[in-house]
Structures are given as C-alpha cells and as structure tokens.
Scaffold this active site. Sequence first.
Site, PDB file in Angstrom:
ATOM      1  N   THR A 133      -5.631   2.804  -7.034  1.00  0.00           N
ATOM      2  CA  THR A 133      -6.923   2.718  -6.349  1.00  0.00           C
ATOM      3  C   THR A 133      -7.734   3.963  -6.673  1.00  0.00           C
ATOM      4  OG1 THR A 133      -5.929   1.417  -4.591  1.00  0.00           O
ATOM      5  CG2 THR A 133      -8.010   2.515  -4.074  1.00  0.00           C
ATOM      6  N   HIS A 142     -13.580  -1.959  -1.780  1.00  0.00           N
ATOM      7  CA  HIS A 142     -12.602  -1.622  -0.737  1.00  0.00           C
ATOM      8  C   HIS A 142     -12.911  -2.387   0.554  1.00  0.00           C
ATOM      9  CE1 HIS A 142      -9.455   1.660  -0.559  1.00  0.00           C
ATOM     10  NE2 HIS A 142      -9.392   1.217   0.676  1.00  0.00           N
ATOM     11  N   SER A 172       0.828  -1.210   0.000  1.00  0.00           N
ATOM     12  CA  SER A 172       0.000   0.000   0.000  1.00  0.00           C
ATOM     13  C   SER A 172       0.861   1.258   0.000  1.00  0.00           C
ATOM     14  CB  SER A 172      -0.885  -0.006   1.252  1.00  0.00           C
ATOM     15  OG  SER A 172      -1.439   1.268   1.474  1.00  0.00           O
ATOM     16  N   TYR A 208      -2.166   5.510  -4.320  1.00  0.00           N
ATOM     17  CA  TYR A 208      -3.263   6.442  -4.081  1.00  0.00           C
ATOM     18  C   TYR A 208      -2.998   7.694  -4.890  1.00  0.00           C
ATOM     19  CZ  TYR A 208      -5.857   4.002  -0.433  1.00  0.00           C
ATOM     20  OH  TYR A 208      -6.655   3.126   0.246  1.00  0.00           O
ATOM     21  N   LYS A 232      -8.048  -0.399  -9.444  1.00  0.00           N
ATOM     22  CA  LYS A 232      -8.745  -1.055  -8.325  1.00  0.00           C
ATOM     23  C   LYS A 232      -9.902  -0.206  -7.818  1.00  0.00           C
ATOM     24  CE  LYS A 232      -7.711  -2.748  -3.653  1.00  0.00           C
ATOM     25  NZ  LYS A 232      -8.254  -1.816  -2.683  1.00  0.00           N
TER      26      LYS A 232
HETATM   27  C1  LIG Z   1      -7.207  -2.574   7.206  1.00  0.00           C
HETATM   28  C2  LIG Z   1      -7.363  -2.334   5.741  1.00  0.00           C
HETATM   29  C3  LIG Z   1      -6.588  -1.359   5.137  1.00  0.00           C
HETATM   30  C4  LIG Z   1      -6.699  -1.153   3.740  1.00  0.00           C
HETATM   31  N1  LIG Z   1      -5.877  -0.254   3.127  1.00  0.00           N
HETATM   32  C5  LIG Z   1      -5.915  -0.132   1.787  1.00  0.00           C
HETATM   33  C6  LIG Z   1      -4.968   0.695   1.106  1.00  0.00           C
HETATM   34  O1  LIG Z   1      -4.091   1.278   1.716  1.00  0.00           O
HETATM   35  N2  LIG Z   1      -5.084   0.791  -0.251  1.00  0.00           N
HETATM   36  C7  LIG Z   1      -6.062   0.129  -0.953  1.00  0.00           C
HETATM   37  O2  LIG Z   1      -6.127   0.264  -2.169  1.00  0.00           O
HETATM   38  N3  LIG Z   1      -6.926  -0.668  -0.329  1.00  0.00           N
HETATM   39  C8  LIG Z   1      -6.871  -0.826   1.004  1.00  0.00           C
HETATM   40  N4  LIG Z   1      -7.736  -1.679   1.630  1.00  0.00           N
HETATM   41  C9  LIG Z   1      -8.683  -2.451   0.827  1.00  0.00           C
HETATM   42  C10 LIG Z   1      -8.053  -3.783   0.404  1.00  0.00           C
HETATM   43  O3  LIG Z   1      -7.052  -3.577  -0.548  1.00  0.00           O
HETATM   44  C11 LIG Z   1      -9.094  -4.714  -0.201  1.00  0.00           C
HETATM   45  O4  LIG Z   1      -9.807  -4.053  -1.202  1.00  0.00           O
HETATM   46  C12 LIG Z   1     -10.074  -5.252   0.849  1.00  0.00           C
HETATM   47  O5  LIG Z   1      -9.410  -5.542   2.050  1.00  0.00           O
HETATM   48  C13 LIG Z   1     -10.743  -6.499   0.332  1.00  0.00           C
HETATM   49  O6  LIG Z   1     -11.684  -6.959   1.219  1.00  0.00           O
HETATM   50  P1  LIG Z   1     -11.411  -8.121   2.294  1.00  0.00           P
HETATM   51  O7  LIG Z   1     -10.636  -7.481   3.416  1.00  0.00           O
HETATM   52  O8  LIG Z   1     -12.783  -8.511   2.694  1.00  0.00           O
HETATM   53  O9  LIG Z   1     -10.614  -9.204   1.614  1.00  0.00           O
HETATM   54  C14 LIG Z   1      -7.638  -1.896   3.005  1.00  0.00           C
HETATM   55  C15 LIG Z   1      -8.403  -2.873   3.642  1.00  0.00           C
HETATM   56  C16 LIG Z   1      -8.279  -3.094   4.998  1.00  0.00           C
HETATM   57  C17 LIG Z   1      -9.097  -4.174   5.640  1.00  0.00           C
END
Ligand SMILES: Cc1cc2nc3c(=O)[nH]c(=O)nc-3n(C[C@H](O)[C@H](O)[C@H](O)COP(=O)(O)O)c2cc1C
Length: 388
Positions: free
Chosen positions: A156, A276, A107, A130, A252
């Site tokens: 994203t 997300h 990330s 981002y 994404k």
């Molecule tokens: C704690 C957390 C932090 C996340 N941070 C980011 C991030 O920094 N960038 C991003 O594109 N998605 C982020 N996401 C989304 C994840 O990339 C992903 O889309 C999501 O976790 C998928 O769902 P799942 O947790 O049910 O597998 C984050 C998700 C979680 C749970």
Amino acid sequence: MPVITNINDLKKIHKRRTPKMFYDYCESGSWTEQTFRENTSDFEKIYLRQRVAIDMSGRSTKTQMIGQDVSMPVALAPVGLTGMQHADGEIKAAKAAEKFGVPYTLSTMSICSIEDVAEHTQKPFWLQVYTLKDDDFMQRLFDRAEAAKCSAAVITVDLQLLGQRHMDLKNGLSAPPKLTVKSVANMMTKAQWGLGMLGTKRRFFGNIVGHAKGVENASSLSTWTSEAFDQSLDWARIKQFRKMWKGPLIIKGIMDARDAKEALNVGADAIIVSNHGGRQLDGALSSIRALPAILDAVGDKIEVHIDSGIRSGQDVLKAMAMGAKGTYIGRAYVYGLGAMGEAGVTKALEVIHKELDTSMALCGKRDINDVDRDILMIPKSFEGDWQD
Ligand SMILES: Cc1cc2nc3c(=O)[nH]c(=O)nc-3n(C[C@H](O)[C@H](O)[C@H](O)COP(=O)(O)O)c2cc1C
C-alpha cells in the site's frame, strides 16, 4: 433475523451489533467525506445496456487475478483491525473467502497474525504490506509471508501518513478498546460481540506486537502510524521491497497515470486503482472515475485492479466492463463480518455474486471474460474535462 438481500441489510446489522468505535472506524472517510461518498455515487452515473433474446444459459463468473483462479473477480481488501469487528475476524473472513474461491488480503494492521491465519486456512492468502522505516521488520514481514505461503504481497503506497477521520479521534479508537465510561457503556449493549471477545486471546495487532522493535503496546493506530510509518517513502524504496519479496507483487493506492507508470517500472504484477475507500486524500476523484485514464496509460502492460465504493455485483460488473481485471471489496464484507461473523462474509460474497451473475446475463453476456465497454453507457463528462 430479517431476510438479507443486499449489502445494506448487512450494514444495518453490523451497526447494531458492533461497538460504535469500530463501526465508525469502518464507516468513515477522511475530512468532509466527499471522496468516500462519491466512490459509491459515481458508480450510479454509469448505466448498463440491456440486451434481450440472447442465450443466457451456462454462465460463468470465473476468471483469474494475477494468474490465480478466482470464482469471481472480487478479492477481499486488506482491512486493519478486522479482528475488532468480530472476534477472530481475519480468520473468519479468510475462511469465507477460501470457501468461495476468492482471494483474501490480510492487513499488516490485523489482529490475527500471518501465522495464525495460515494455520487456520488451507489455501494461500495475500499479505498487504505497509511501508515502515524499520528495514529488519520489513524483511522479516516478507519472510514471514513467504513462510506462510502467501501467494502475493500487496504494498500500500497511499498511507505514509494518516488522513484524518474525525470519529476515530472523537472515539479514541484503539485495539483493544480503551475502557472509558462511554466505551464500556456502549460495549455493554453489544452482548454477542463482547462474548466473542472474551472467548479469544486475539485482541492486539498480531503482526506488530512482539515483531517490531520497541513496540510492546501498539494499541493506538494513530500514534503507531505516525511513529513507525515511513514518510520519506519513494519509488527507489519500493524497488528495494520488490527485491525483498520474490512472489507476485501488487501495488495499491494508484490514482494517477504517472504513478501507474512508476509502479510498472518497479516490476509490479498489478496495480490497484484505489483512494483507500475515501479514507486518505479527501477531495480526490472516486476510483471509478480515475480508472479510465490509468487504463489508457498502462492497461495493456499491467493488470489493473480497482477498489473503493464497490457495494454490489453491478459495481463489479461496471468496473470489469470498463477494463479492470479484478476488484476488491472492503466495507462490503466488513458489514457482513460485523453482522454475522464468517456466515456474514459468505452472505456478502453470495449477494455480490448473484447481482454480478444476473446483471451480466441481462446485459446479454454469459462469461465475465467477454464483458466490455459495449455493455456500458458512460456519460461523456464522466472522466472530467479538467483545466491544464
Ligand atoms: C475499516 C477499514 C480499514 C482499512 N485498513 C486498511 C489497511 O490496513 N491496509 C490497506 O491497505 N487498506 C486498508 N483499507 C482500505 C481498503 O483496503 C480498501 O482500499 C477500501 O476499503 C476500499 O473501499 P470500500 O470499503 O468502499 O470497498 C481499510 C478500509 C477500511 C474501511
């Protein structure tokens, strides 16, 4: 140590071992958490078709995502603050992924920097990007990714502003954590976590601090995102990013067929159908329900991946059988990391692989590349019959 047989076992240990602030950050969705809940419960509405007396020997889950070999079609999704779930979390997760033969996505909002992860791994990883207002920062981010030999950029597009997650506000989420009476009292009950954190220097946003102008102390995720993220982002701007990054590009956060077509137009190599993890627009469809319409619109022109709600190898199998060419797990591996560091991420991948392999076999398939809708029973109403 209990016998770990599924992802939920890891989640229970994660909750016990990690400060409440970071466990809650992982386990929250936005507002009512409807989308967060339905991301997982909608997978249960799809049934698998059992077949028998079919040769099940010599199976393979190997395939490719954006032309890169993977031992199974499951990448680690970008997760901000991973290094707060466990000391040096990004490096540990990346190491587990490379040993398992699946992609790791770092990330932008990571604790360990791009350079740090590259130094501690052998194989290329992917960088999630981002979209910030600061052009210099963006160009440098892509240049740093190239220098670190990242083999894809994942832009994203669903976070121009932050969906509200109540617990993060109540807990005063920050990295490193603010020391209040409450947070210190809670951290004192997480000895292993605390020792790990004392033993590492990686406690700040490694990709931001010292790299973005005027940001020396970007500890608060919400302040930082509201100040630096580009609310005016549009497809023309994304086209500029396409020019800044020469390598494979994944977009994404696509939930609508029209946006999928836009992503195709800017020259993306793949899109990720994603809400997300239910953390942005609460009330949006689950990703798995949104997938069929997007596949219908662009599935023959671009690789379509999916995340959100995947907690088992069966979920991976269902998504692949529907037509996705790859999946991502977010929370499923973070539970493992918070529970047991690198070994926990490996455990999460092993659990998912075994479930995928066995379920595929019981559906009468030996090769993940041969899996199709024939193994699924999807309710007629699954995609929804919406009013115009
Ligand atoms: C704690 C957390 C932090 C996340 N941070 C980011 C991030 O920094 N960038 C991003 O594109 N998605 C982020 N996401 C989304 C994840 O990339 C992903 O889309 C999501 O976790 C998928 O769902 P799942 O947790 O049910 O597998 C984050 C998700 C979680 C749970």
